[in-house]
Scaffold this motif. Structure first.
Motif, PDB file in Angstrom:
ATOM      1  N   GLY A  14       1.036  -1.264  -0.052  1.00 23.03           N
ATOM      2  CA  GLY A  14      -0.120  -0.064   0.116  1.00 23.03           C
ATOM      3  C   GLY A  14       0.856   1.245  -0.006  1.00 23.03           C
ATOM      4  O   GLY A  14       1.819   1.270  -0.672  1.00 23.03           O
ATOM      5  N   ARG A  15       0.490   2.110   0.741  1.00 23.95           N
ATOM      6  CA  ARG A  15       1.083   3.518   1.026  1.00 23.95           C
ATOM      7  C   ARG A  15       2.592   3.312   0.954  1.00 23.95           C
ATOM      8  O   ARG A  15       3.605   3.622   0.437  1.00 23.95           O
ATOM      9  N   ALA A  16       3.054   2.747   2.213  1.00 23.72           N
ATOM     10  CA  ALA A  16       4.286   2.855   2.877  1.00 23.72           C
ATOM     11  C   ALA A  16       4.912   1.495   1.938  1.00 23.72           C
ATOM     12  O   ALA A  16       6.296   1.763   1.717  1.00 23.72           O
ATOM     13  N   GLY A  17       4.557   0.528   1.656  1.00 30.94           N
ATOM     14  CA  GLY A  17       5.010  -0.490   1.006  1.00 30.94           C
ATOM     15  C   GLY A  17       5.810   0.030  -0.331  1.00 30.94           C
ATOM     16  O   GLY A  17       6.618  -0.478  -0.695  1.00 30.94           O
ATOM     17  N   VAL A  37       4.141  -9.916  -1.305  1.00 33.82           N
ATOM     18  CA  VAL A  37       2.991 -10.332  -0.739  1.00 33.82           C
ATOM     19  C   VAL A  37       2.032  -9.323  -0.320  1.00 33.82           C
ATOM     20  O   VAL A  37       2.423  -8.440  -0.094  1.00 33.82           O
ATOM     21  N   ASP A  38       0.873  -9.445  -0.794  1.00 33.38           N
ATOM     22  CA  ASP A  38      -0.228  -8.528  -0.289  1.00 33.38           C
ATOM     23  C   ASP A  38      -1.594  -9.288  -0.330  1.00 33.38           C
ATOM     24  O   ASP A  38      -1.824 -10.252  -1.300  1.00 33.38           O
ATOM     25  N   ALA A  39      -2.376  -9.134   0.520  1.00 30.19           N
ATOM     26  CA  ALA A  39      -3.708  -9.784   0.646  1.00 30.19           C
ATOM     27  C   ALA A  39      -4.573  -9.715  -0.634  1.00 30.19           C
ATOM     28  O   ALA A  39      -5.208 -10.431  -0.982  1.00 30.19           O
ATOM     29  N   ALA A 177      -0.636   6.801  17.696  1.00 29.73           N
ATOM     30  CA  ALA A 177       0.215   5.776  17.004  1.00 29.73           C
ATOM     31  C   ALA A 177       0.441   5.805  15.746  1.00 29.73           C
ATOM     32  O   ALA A 177       1.618   5.865  15.288  1.00 29.73           O
ATOM     33  N   GLU A 178      -0.424   6.087  14.889  1.00 25.64           N
ATOM     34  CA  GLU A 178      -0.242   6.039  13.489  1.00 25.64           C
ATOM     35  C   GLU A 178       0.437   7.358  13.116  1.00 25.64           C
ATOM     36  O   GLU A 178       1.540   7.188  12.268  1.00 25.64           O
ATOM     37  N   VAL A 179       0.270   8.447  13.655  1.00 25.62           N
ATOM     38  CA  VAL A 179       1.223   9.523  13.279  1.00 25.62           C
ATOM     39  C   VAL A 179       2.482   9.798  14.212  1.00 25.62           C
ATOM     40  O   VAL A 179       3.342  10.154  13.882  1.00 25.62           O
ATOM     41  N   GLY A 292      15.101   9.790   4.571  1.00 23.92           N
ATOM     42  CA  GLY A 292      15.108   9.198   5.645  1.00 23.92           C
ATOM     43  C   GLY A 292      14.524   7.596   5.390  1.00 23.92           C
ATOM     44  O   GLY A 292      15.120   6.696   5.996  1.00 23.92           O
ATOM     45  N   TYR A 293      13.599   7.298   4.561  1.00 23.75           N
ATOM     46  CA  TYR A 293      13.300   6.188   4.299  1.00 23.75           C
ATOM     47  C   TYR A 293      14.429   5.461   3.310  1.00 23.75           C
ATOM     48  O   TYR A 293      14.459   4.017   3.797  1.00 23.75           O
ATOM     49  N   LEU A 294      15.033   6.153   2.587  1.00 20.84           N
ATOM     50  CA  LEU A 294      16.334   5.386   1.687  1.00 20.84           C
ATOM     51  C   LEU A 294      17.002   4.951   2.645  1.00 20.84           C
ATOM     52  O   LEU A 294      17.633   3.657   2.712  1.00 20.84           O
TER      53      LEU A 294
END
Ligand SMILES: NC(=O)c1ccc[n+]([C@@H]2O[C@H](COP(=O)([O-])OP(=O)(O)OC[C@H]3O[C@@H](n4cnc5c(N)ncnc54)[C@H](O)[C@@H]3O)[C@@H](O)[C@H]2O)c1
Length: 342
Positions: A14-17, A37-39, A177-179, A292-294
């Motif tokens: 999804g978004r983060a993936g 893998v994804d549902a 938690a989410e943010v 940061g993600y990289l």
């Protein structure tokens, strides 16, 4: 540098993936994506096509049987993290898990134990730690740039509402938690102290109608922190904030103040009614923390190849989860909460 590329299985596209997929497939030399893998099998298939992954599945257990998979990157909804992480660790695969680590401390403890038992790495997705300005801040604080640290203010605001499961506190814990997992992590990491007491307030002010749909929903929050070393802190959270993704930190020391995330063209400054002093904003967290993600993905591969401890560990993930749960308990009861939680 590894002798061969680290084989990654991405779970959840999804978004983060999508951010991790791009990094592992195209932006890092030492990794390749072996399985997706994804549902939603169509989504897995499409991502496999884009990234050159040989295998795609709708159930993570199928991917764990693939020998070329060295490590699993979990970017699924929070309520699914523990099961996937424990299964992966028990199959001998290294684990990168997005924040929040899990829904409960019991789940977090089981994830940490499984990784330790199997001698695999468990890294949690606190990408701010890898972002250049946060790295520079950490270094300069250690060099004593502003003296003894006394107060931290961390602002974490998301632009738009996240997916449905993330709006529902039963499947995400809530926006704290989410943010604001990232703000809790930043506070502990920069202040180098654990929180001993906190008090929180939260309310649904921007989209109050969502309270009807998701029990316990809120979109604005403030958390006051007292650290064990006696320093103080405030976290303010908002989602949706509409104007962009906003991550700013101010640290007040005995000799000065440090502002993080206020670089030219990165701050969001609104000054007067004539729209004077406007500044550009980041439309999303993808842009704000691209590096940061990289770097967190590069770090994960480096830890695997060179048997290093991750900078954002399972224990860090657990500590942040505990703060999130304590803050949630505080605004629900109207009481300050002393850590650790029972
Ligand atoms: N670090 C960050 O800044 C950041 C940013 C966004 C999201 N996140 C985190 O990433 C995780 C995912 O969030 P998102 O916004 O990308 O969610 P999303 O809803 O956009 O994507 C989740 C994906 O997982 C799939 N999925 C659901 N259950 C699954 C299962 N059991 N097995 C395999 N696939 C499954 C869904 O089909 C979907 O494609 C969450 O933990 C979230 O908090 C982190």
């Amino acid at each position: 540098m590894s002798l061969r590329q680290v084989g990654i299985c991405l779970v959840g596209v999804g978004r983060a993936g999508a951010v991790h997929a791009r990094n592992y497939a195209f932006n890092l030399r030492d990794t390749r994506i072996v399985a997706i893998v994804d549902a939603n099998l169509n989504a897995a298939k499409a991502c496999a096509g884009e990234t050159g992954a040989e295998f795609y599945y709708s159930d993570h257990r199928d991917a764990l049987r693939v020998k070329e998979v060295d490590a699993v990157c979990i970017s699924t909804p929070t309520f699914t993290h523990a099961r996937i992480a424990i299964d992966a660790a028990e199959s001998g695969k290294h684990v990168f898990c997005e924040k929040p680590m899990a829904l409960t401390l019991k789940e977090a403890d089981e994830m940490i134990s499984a990784a330790k038992r199997q001698h695999v790495i468990l890294q949690i997705g606190f990408m701010r730690r890898f972002s250049p300005e946060f790295q520079a801040a950490k270094r300069q604080l250690a060099e004593g740039a502003i003296g003894k640290l006394t107060l931290i203010k961390s602002t974490g605001r998301g632009p738009g509402l996240p997916p449905t499961w993330a709006c529902d506190p039963r499947t995400s814990i809530g926006m704290l938690a989410e943010v604001n997992s990232h703000d809790f992590d930043t506070a502990r990491w920069l202040m180098e102290s654990e929180v001993e007491r906190l008090y929180a307030e939260a309310e649904a002010l921007a989209v109050p109608e969502l309270k009807e749909r998701y029990e316990g929903f809120y979109d604005r929050s403030v958390v006051v922190l007292r650290f064990r070393n006696k320093a103080l802190g405030v976290i303010d959270g908002a989602c949706p904030a509409k104007y962009g993704y906003d991550a700013r930190v101010e640290i007040l020391g005995t000799e000065g103040v440090m502002l993080v995330g206020e670089r030219n063209n990165q701050a969001v400054i609104i000054c007067t009614k004539q729209r004077g002093a406007y500044s550009s904003s980041f439309p999303s967290w993808r842009d704000r923390f691209r590096e940061g993600y990289l770097e967190e993905d590069r770090h994960f591969a480096d830890c695997i190849a060179n048997d290093k401890e991750p900078l954002a560990s399972g224990e860090d993930g657990r500590a942040v989860l505990e703060l999130t749960l304590a803050a949630t308990k505080s605004f629900k009861t109207g009481e300050p909460i002393t850590l650790p939680l029972e």
